[in-house]
Design a protein around this motif. Structure first.
Motif, PDB file in Angstrom:
ATOM      1  N   ASP A 100       0.861  -1.193   0.000  1.00 42.91           N
ATOM      2  CA  ASP A 100       0.000   0.000   0.000  1.00 42.91           C
ATOM      3  C   ASP A 100       0.892   1.236   0.000  1.00 42.91           C
ATOM      4  O   ASP A 100       1.545   1.536   1.003  1.00 42.91           O
ATOM      5  N   PRO A 101       0.939   1.970  -1.117  1.00 41.67           N
ATOM      6  CA  PRO A 101       1.805   3.151  -1.158  1.00 41.67           C
ATOM      7  C   PRO A 101       1.402   4.224  -0.149  1.00 41.67           C
ATOM      8  O   PRO A 101       2.243   5.018   0.279  1.00 41.67           O
ATOM      9  N   ALA A 102       0.146   4.256   0.276  1.00 44.05           N
ATOM     10  CA  ALA A 102      -0.274   5.246   1.274  1.00 44.05           C
ATOM     11  C   ALA A 102       0.426   5.002   2.605  1.00 44.05           C
ATOM     12  O   ALA A 102       0.755   5.953   3.329  1.00 44.05           O
ATOM     13  N   VAL A 103       0.692   3.730   2.945  1.00 41.73           N
ATOM     14  CA  VAL A 103       1.421   3.415   4.167  1.00 41.73           C
ATOM     15  C   VAL A 103       2.849   3.940   4.063  1.00 41.73           C
ATOM     16  O   VAL A 103       3.381   4.520   5.018  1.00 41.73           O
ATOM     17  N   THR A 104       3.458   3.773   2.914  1.00 41.66           N
ATOM     18  CA  THR A 104       4.814   4.297   2.707  1.00 41.66           C
ATOM     19  C   THR A 104       4.814   5.814   2.822  1.00 41.66           C
ATOM     20  O   THR A 104       5.697   6.396   3.460  1.00 41.66           O
ATOM     21  N   ALA A 105       3.828   6.462   2.231  1.00 40.61           N
ATOM     22  CA  ALA A 105       3.741   7.928   2.323  1.00 40.61           C
ATOM     23  C   ALA A 105       3.610   8.374   3.771  1.00 40.61           C
ATOM     24  O   ALA A 105       4.265   9.343   4.188  1.00 40.61           O
ATOM     25  N   ALA A 106       2.803   7.673   4.555  1.00 40.46           N
ATOM     26  CA  ALA A 106       2.626   8.034   5.965  1.00 40.46           C
ATOM     27  C   ALA A 106       3.942   7.872   6.726  1.00 40.46           C
ATOM     28  O   ALA A 106       4.290   8.724   7.558  1.00 40.46           O
ATOM     29  N   ALA A 111       8.587  10.407   9.263  1.00 40.12           N
ATOM     30  CA  ALA A 111      10.034  10.508   9.397  1.00 40.12           C
ATOM     31  C   ALA A 111      10.527  11.928   9.117  1.00 40.12           C
ATOM     32  O   ALA A 111      11.489  12.389   9.721  1.00 40.12           O
ATOM     33  N   ALA A 112       9.826  12.626   8.229  1.00 36.10           N
ATOM     34  CA  ALA A 112      10.218  13.987   7.874  1.00 36.10           C
ATOM     35  C   ALA A 112       9.605  15.022   8.809  1.00 36.10           C
ATOM     36  O   ALA A 112       9.934  16.206   8.726  1.00 36.10           O
ATOM     37  N   GLY A 113       8.689  14.577   9.675  1.00 35.06           N
ATOM     38  CA  GLY A 113       8.027  15.512  10.572  1.00 35.06           C
ATOM     39  C   GLY A 113       6.971  16.359   9.890  1.00 35.06           C
ATOM     40  O   GLY A 113       6.506  17.341  10.444  1.00 35.06           O
ATOM     41  N   TRP A 114       6.564  15.988   8.679  1.00 30.48           N
ATOM     42  CA  TRP A 114       5.613  16.797   7.939  1.00 30.48           C
ATOM     43  C   TRP A 114       4.188  16.651   8.452  1.00 30.48           C
ATOM     44  O   TRP A 114       3.381  17.547   8.323  1.00 30.48           O
ATOM     45  N   GLN A 116       3.056  16.455  11.565  1.00 26.51           N
ATOM     46  CA  GLN A 116       2.796  17.383  12.677  1.00 26.51           C
ATOM     47  C   GLN A 116       2.799  18.830  12.184  1.00 26.51           C
ATOM     48  O   GLN A 116       1.997  19.639  12.610  1.00 26.51           O
ATOM     49  N   ALA A 117       3.702  19.120  11.253  1.00 26.80           N
ATOM     50  CA  ALA A 117       3.789  20.501  10.748  1.00 26.80           C
ATOM     51  C   ALA A 117       2.522  20.887   9.987  1.00 26.80           C
ATOM     52  O   ALA A 117       2.159  22.057   9.962  1.00 26.80           O
ATOM     53  N   CYS A 118       1.848  19.910   9.400  1.00 26.92           N
ATOM     54  CA  CYS A 118       0.633  20.178   8.633  1.00 26.92           C
ATOM     55  C   CYS A 118      -0.621  19.940   9.462  1.00 26.92           C
ATOM     56  O   CYS A 118      -1.725  20.041   8.943  1.00 26.92           O
ATOM     57  N   GLY A 119      -0.462  19.598  10.731  1.00 24.96           N
ATOM     58  CA  GLY A 119      -1.609  19.330  11.570  1.00 24.96           C
ATOM     59  C   GLY A 119      -2.221  17.966  11.330  1.00 24.96           C
ATOM     60  O   GLY A 119      -3.354  17.721  11.723  1.00 24.96           O
ATOM     61  N   LEU A 120      -1.483  17.057  10.676  1.00 27.32           N
ATOM     62  CA  LEU A 120      -1.986  15.707  10.413  1.00 27.32           C
ATOM     63  C   LEU A 120      -1.552  14.776  11.536  1.00 27.32           C
ATOM     64  O   LEU A 120      -0.506  14.997  12.154  1.00 27.32           O
ATOM     65  N   PRO A 121      -2.307  13.739  11.781  1.00 23.68           N
ATOM     66  CA  PRO A 121      -1.874  12.791  12.821  1.00 23.68           C
ATOM     67  C   PRO A 121      -0.608  12.062  12.370  1.00 23.68           C
ATOM     68  O   PRO A 121      -0.413  11.862  11.182  1.00 23.68           O
ATOM     69  N   PRO A 122       0.252  11.719  13.337  1.00 22.33           N
ATOM     70  CA  PRO A 122       1.509  11.039  12.974  1.00 22.33           C
ATOM     71  C   PRO A 122       1.275   9.658  12.405  1.00 22.33           C
ATOM     72  O   PRO A 122       0.272   9.070  12.527  1.00 22.33           O
TER      73      PRO A 122
END
Length: 122
Positions: A100-106, A111-114, A116-122
């Motif tokens: 599942d590429p969405a799991v890789t994206a998450a 890992a990049a901290g993006w 939290q910076a975007c207000g998305l759950p980790p």
């Protein structure tokens, strides 16, 4: 997990040694379960540039792909190609069933901290 040998071959003048290489490669693949998926096909470029041709060989796993490339039988015929064709060759593992590429994206986002910076759950 399936693995692949990928080659980007640059255009070159036909040469008898290259024909001999093509004739002799399959017996080097057989002991390692290798088989061609793409062989010398011209590509349809959609982005960037890609001078040359593509070869894709599938193997049952990365260990067998490595063993094939390092085998005495393949090393013996390899110069028949490399003397006449410039190429980039890589061995790469495939993805597992159910990938599942969405799991890789998450995972990359976390890992990049993006996230939290975007207000998305980790």
């Amino acid at each position: 997990m399936t693995a692949y040998a990928l080659a980007h071959l640059r255009p070159a003048a036909p040469h008898p040694e290259v024909f001999a290489y093509i004739e002799k490669i399959q017996p080097t693949l057989d002991p390692f379960g290798g088989h061609f998926l793409v062989h010398g096909s011209e590509v349809e470029v959609r982005e960037g540039t890609w001078p040359g041709f593509v070869v894709v060989i599938a193997f049952p796993d990365l260990a067998r792909a490595r063993d094939w490339y390092d085998s005495p039988a393949y090393k013996e015929i390899l110069p028949l190609r490399t003397r006449h064709i410039d190429a980039d060759v890589v061995l790469v593992p495939g993805v597992p069933d159910g990938y599942d590429p969405a799991v890789t994206a998450a995972k990359l986002r976390a890992a990049a901290g993006w996230g939290q910076a975007c207000g998305l759950p980790p």
